[in-house]
Design a protein around this motif. Sequence first.
Motif, PDB file in Angstrom:
ATOM      1  N   ARG A  61     -11.353  -1.879  -4.169  1.00 18.24           N
ATOM      2  CA  ARG A  61     -10.860  -1.278  -2.930  1.00 18.24           C
ATOM      3  C   ARG A  61     -11.713  -1.677  -1.726  1.00 18.24           C
ATOM      4  NH1 ARG A  61      -8.935   1.249  -7.005  1.00 18.24           N
ATOM      5  NH2 ARG A  61      -7.065   2.526  -6.916  1.00 18.24           N
ATOM      6  N   ARG A  64     -10.869  -4.846  -0.168  1.00 22.23           N
ATOM      7  CA  ARG A  64      -9.684  -4.791   0.695  1.00 22.23           C
ATOM      8  C   ARG A  64      -9.985  -4.073   2.013  1.00 22.23           C
ATOM      9  NH1 ARG A  64      -6.879  -3.207  -4.335  1.00 22.23           N
ATOM     10  NH2 ARG A  64      -6.682  -1.074  -3.570  1.00 22.23           N
ATOM     11  N   ASP A 135      -7.356   2.801   0.231  1.00 22.46           N
ATOM     12  CA  ASP A 135      -8.373   1.811  -0.122  1.00 22.46           C
ATOM     13  C   ASP A 135      -9.777   2.418  -0.194  1.00 22.46           C
ATOM     14  OD1 ASP A 135      -6.669  -0.336  -0.418  1.00 22.46           O
ATOM     15  OD2 ASP A 135      -6.836  -0.957   1.676  1.00 22.46           O
TER      16      ASP A 135
END
Length: 300
Positions: A61, A64, A135
């Motif tokens: 995550r 990202r 995220d």
Amino acid sequence: MNHSELSTLATEAFRPELADIDRLPTAEIARIMNAGDRSVPGAVAGQLPRIAAAIDATADRMARGGRLVYAGAGTAGRLGVLDASECPPTFNTAPGQVVGLIAGGPTALLAAVEGAEDSRELAAADLDALSLTADDTVVGVSASGRTPYAVGAVEHARALGALTVGLACNEGSALAAAADHAIEVVVGPELLTGSTRLKAGTAQKLVLNMISTITMIRLGKTYGNLMVDVRASNEKLRARSRRIVALATGASDSEIEAALTATDGEVKPAILVLLAGVDADTATRLLAKTDGHLRAALDH
């Protein structure tokens, strides 16, 4: 939490064999305390598969653009704030990339804030102030595994689609049950009954060290075991930067100084300049293409 609930927790258990500890010589108390502390790494070892799974999910995550958020009260909250505050100088993380939330806010770092740890609503409000996304990762930290602030933070974050991790020091905790990834490091009763800043605090510090450090390794913030994203904000760190470049490249002092001057003191591009024989601008572009992963940039 009432008296009967406390009595069921391993972290709150009474050790009758230590009832007269205050009568012992100082050296003997220190020996007993040290002997108990030796059990902590073993308890952490039993949770390594769970810790690793949580780290991999967190790193995915964060790659990202997500953030790592710790949430806890008292000692647990302070440990989270400590770990978060050490990420910018160690790994040059962006402001707000790793966040430590403590029940009661910054005031609670130095003094107890009455009732703050008992509020799930406060945890939700603190997370909402961060505009949490799917995220992001929220790690609730609580020795008992029942602290409403930590449990509330994890429940609220999970409802918003964020990844959640529950770090506790008791089995079958509400915190672990609320989280996607449960980490329960059971260290047993403390030297001083219920003083969870001791073994439980040590266990939490060890796990938080792992979460932040290994996540940053996965994100390319290191080259081997070198802190190539270190932020050289003082003379000690500038000296460390020069040493890191030397260890990574074997270059001479003059070559290292020239490379660091060309890259404005940034270690990663300086290493790339020296190992790949490119100029500073090219090194910076290569690192941008590889999301800051030095090994990938060198492969290019």
